[in-house]
Design a protein around this motif. Structure first.
Motif, PDB file in Angstrom:
ATOM      1  N   PRO A  81       0.838  -1.207   0.000  1.00 40.34           N
ATOM      2  CA  PRO A  81       0.000   0.000   0.000  1.00 40.34           C
ATOM      3  C   PRO A  81       0.869   1.253   0.000  1.00 40.34           C
ATOM      4  CG  PRO A  81      -0.855  -1.599   1.566  1.00 40.34           C
ATOM      5  CD  PRO A  81       0.464  -2.131   1.091  1.00 40.34           C
ATOM      6  N   GLY A  82       0.459   2.233  -0.786  1.00 40.31           N
ATOM      7  CA  GLY A  82       1.230   3.462  -0.928  1.00 40.31           C
ATOM      8  C   GLY A  82       2.031   3.505  -2.203  1.00 40.31           C
ATOM      9  N   ASP A  83       2.316   2.347  -2.813  1.00 36.40           N
ATOM     10  CA  ASP A  83       3.043   2.339  -4.083  1.00 36.40           C
ATOM     11  C   ASP A  83       2.245   3.086  -5.144  1.00 36.40           C
ATOM     12  OD1 ASP A  83       5.190   0.953  -3.128  1.00 36.40           O
ATOM     13  OD2 ASP A  83       4.638  -0.977  -3.989  1.00 36.40           O
ATOM     14  N   ILE A  84       2.951   3.904  -5.928  1.00 37.26           N
ATOM     15  CA  ILE A  84       2.302   4.683  -6.993  1.00 37.26           C
ATOM     16  C   ILE A  84       2.662   4.041  -8.326  1.00 37.26           C
ATOM     17  CG2 ILE A  84       1.958   6.961  -7.996  1.00 37.26           C
ATOM     18  CD1 ILE A  84       3.300   8.093  -5.419  1.00 37.26           C
ATOM     19  N   GLN A  85       1.760   3.252  -8.846  1.00 39.72           N
ATOM     20  CA  GLN A  85       1.983   2.605 -10.137  1.00 39.72           C
ATOM     21  C   GLN A  85       1.580   3.558 -11.261  1.00 39.72           C
ATOM     22  OE1 GLN A  85      -0.375  -1.016  -9.881  1.00 39.72           O
ATOM     23  NE2 GLN A  85       1.455  -2.212  -9.403  1.00 39.72           N
ATOM     24  N   ILE A  86       2.349   3.512 -12.334  1.00 36.65           N
ATOM     25  CA  ILE A  86       1.992   4.252 -13.545  1.00 36.65           C
ATOM     26  C   ILE A  86       1.418   3.242 -14.527  1.00 36.65           C
ATOM     27  CG2 ILE A  86       2.767   5.750 -15.397  1.00 36.65           C
ATOM     28  CD1 ILE A  86       2.906   7.017 -12.618  1.00 36.65           C
ATOM     29  N   THR A  87       0.134   3.334 -14.771  1.00 41.72           N
ATOM     30  CA  THR A  87      -0.569   2.346 -15.583  1.00 41.72           C
ATOM     31  C   THR A  87      -0.389   2.631 -17.074  1.00 41.72           C
ATOM     32  OG1 THR A  87      -2.575   3.659 -15.301  1.00 41.72           O
ATOM     33  CG2 THR A  87      -2.230   1.849 -13.772  1.00 41.72           C
ATOM     34  N   GLY A  88      -1.010   1.801 -17.895  1.00 45.05           N
ATOM     35  CA  GLY A  88      -0.809   1.883 -19.334  1.00 45.05           C
ATOM     36  C   GLY A  88      -1.190   3.205 -19.962  1.00 45.05           C
ATOM     37  N   ASP A  89      -2.159   3.928 -19.370  1.00 40.95           N
ATOM     38  CA  ASP A  89      -2.554   5.223 -19.942  1.00 40.95           C
ATOM     39  C   ASP A  89      -1.742   6.378 -19.375  1.00 40.95           C
ATOM     40  OD1 ASP A  89      -3.532   5.319 -17.382  1.00 40.95           O
ATOM     41  OD2 ASP A  89      -5.615   5.735 -17.934  1.00 40.95           O
ATOM     42  N   GLY A  90      -0.697   6.077 -18.577  1.00 40.18           N
ATOM     43  CA  GLY A  90       0.171   7.116 -18.039  1.00 40.18           C
ATOM     44  C   GLY A  90      -0.341   7.779 -16.780  1.00 40.18           C
ATOM     45  N   ALA A  91      -1.489   7.307 -16.240  1.00 42.04           N
ATOM     46  CA  ALA A  91      -2.063   7.909 -15.038  1.00 42.04           C
ATOM     47  C   ALA A  91      -1.522   7.224 -13.791  1.00 42.04           C
ATOM     48  CB  ALA A  91      -3.584   7.800 -15.070  1.00 42.04           C
TER      49      ALA A  91
END
Length: 345
Positions: A235-245
């Motif tokens: 928890p707390g990890d900031i993933q950058i998803t396929g759409d860049g968000a």
């Protein structure tokens, strides 16, 4: 109070109501994240108000509403995102503790979003599964509560009520502090700078697994694209998803993932994210690991000291040590001013 176990019948219940405690620790190897209350500070505040252990379970309302009748006397505390609270027509203060008689009806409504908590003296009784009573909805443990359900609460050892806590600011967004991950360096320097200077908005699409953020302008991405080996996430990890968000993982997140992570929000700041209303402005700031440890220790000490900040909702004049220092009489009157047209002699 003591006595037999009490029961609370939910006459009306909106979506997003569940039983939550501090969650399950030590089960990552089995593929189960901690879960538990989205706002652990609110859980600690409720325990302080009722003078009981922080490990007891409470009801979590995720931007919902509730009408419930209690069949036995109970002490309650209300914490987290403020709501309109009414007991048999009488308004109840938020972030405070109250005594309810058997047969009374409690209504909670008007939430502007976020997570609200109803604590009961003695704690809510639920089945212990893997060391916790929390519903872990993503893992299929427990379930949302619905109208008609009955919630049991343990006999209360008794204690004071009519206490309140100062509302700590965490309901309007703000800056989320984060540390670097092993993948932060995969993002070009200009992207890392842009990430910390961008004003994000909290997307209305969210759940206990994670929160999506949106912003004006281009999205973000690592030099390696999305080709990251799946590894442990928290928890707390900031993933950058396929759409860049950016997508900030929360208490019921999965335990492994392959999206690149630009940073990890400090546990003490996640509460600002989960309690911010949809559309709230959020920013990110990197701090060193040493600073993060200092901030977490400070937060732990603050939670441990919550009981020392308790104040009575209504002050007892017998308990005011400096009563004579107050101006108790605002003026002098002869008692016949009205007869004389309001003039003093």
């Amino acid at each position: 109070m003591g006595g037999a176990m009490g029961r609370m019948t939910l006459e009306r219940a909106g979506p997003g109501i569940s039983i939550q405690d501090q969650g399950r620790k030590g089960a990552l190897a089995q593929g189960l994240s901690r879960g538990g209350a989205a706002d652990l500070l609110a859980l600690a505040e409720g325990a302080a108000l009722l003078g009981q252990d922080t490990g007891l379970a409470a009801l979590e309302l995720a931007g919902s509403f509730l009408r419930a009748t209690l069949d036995a006397p109970a002490r309650i505390a209300l914490t987290g995102a403020p709501m309109r609270a009414v007991c048999d027509g009488a308004a109840l203060a938020w972030n405070a503790s109250h005594a309810l008689a058997a047969g009374t009806t409690l209504e909670l409504s008007g939430s502007a979003g976020g997570y609200s908590y109803l604590h009961i003296g003695g704690g809510i009784v639920a089945r212990d599964m893997l060391g916790a009573r929390s519903a872990h909805l993503a893992a299929g443990i427990g379930a949302m509560l619905v109208a008609g359900d009955t919630v049991a609460y343990a006999p209360d050892t008794g204690g004071r009520v009519g206490l309140c806590l100062p509302a700590l600011p965490r309901f309007d967004g703000g800056t989320l502090r984060m540390v670097q991950t092993p993948q932060t360096a995969l993002f070009p320097p200009q992207q890392r700078v842009r990430f910390t200077t961008t004003v994000f908005r909290k997307d209305a699409r969210a759940n206990r697994m994670g929160q999506r953020l949106v912003c004006d302008g281009a999205g973000f991405g690592a030099d390696t694209g999305l080709s990251i080996l799946s590894e442990v996430i928290t928890p707390g990890d900031i993933q950058i998803t396929g759409d860049g968000a950016p997508f900030v993982l929360l208490c019921e997140c999965q335990t492994t993932g392959g999206y690149p992570r630009i940073g990890t929000v400090l546990p003490c700041d996640i509460v600002r994210l989960v309690q911010a209303p949809a559309g709230a402005a959020l920013r990110f700031s990197f701090v060193s690991l040493e600073e993060a440890v200092r901030l977490e220790r400070h937060e732990a000490a603050r939670r441990a000291a919550l009981r020392r900040t308790l104040r009575p909702l209504v002050r007892d004049v017998h308990a005011i040590a400096d009563l004579l220092a107050y101006q108790l009489i605002s003026g002098v009157t002869c008692g016949d001013e009205l007869e004389r047209g309001g003039e003093m002699p």
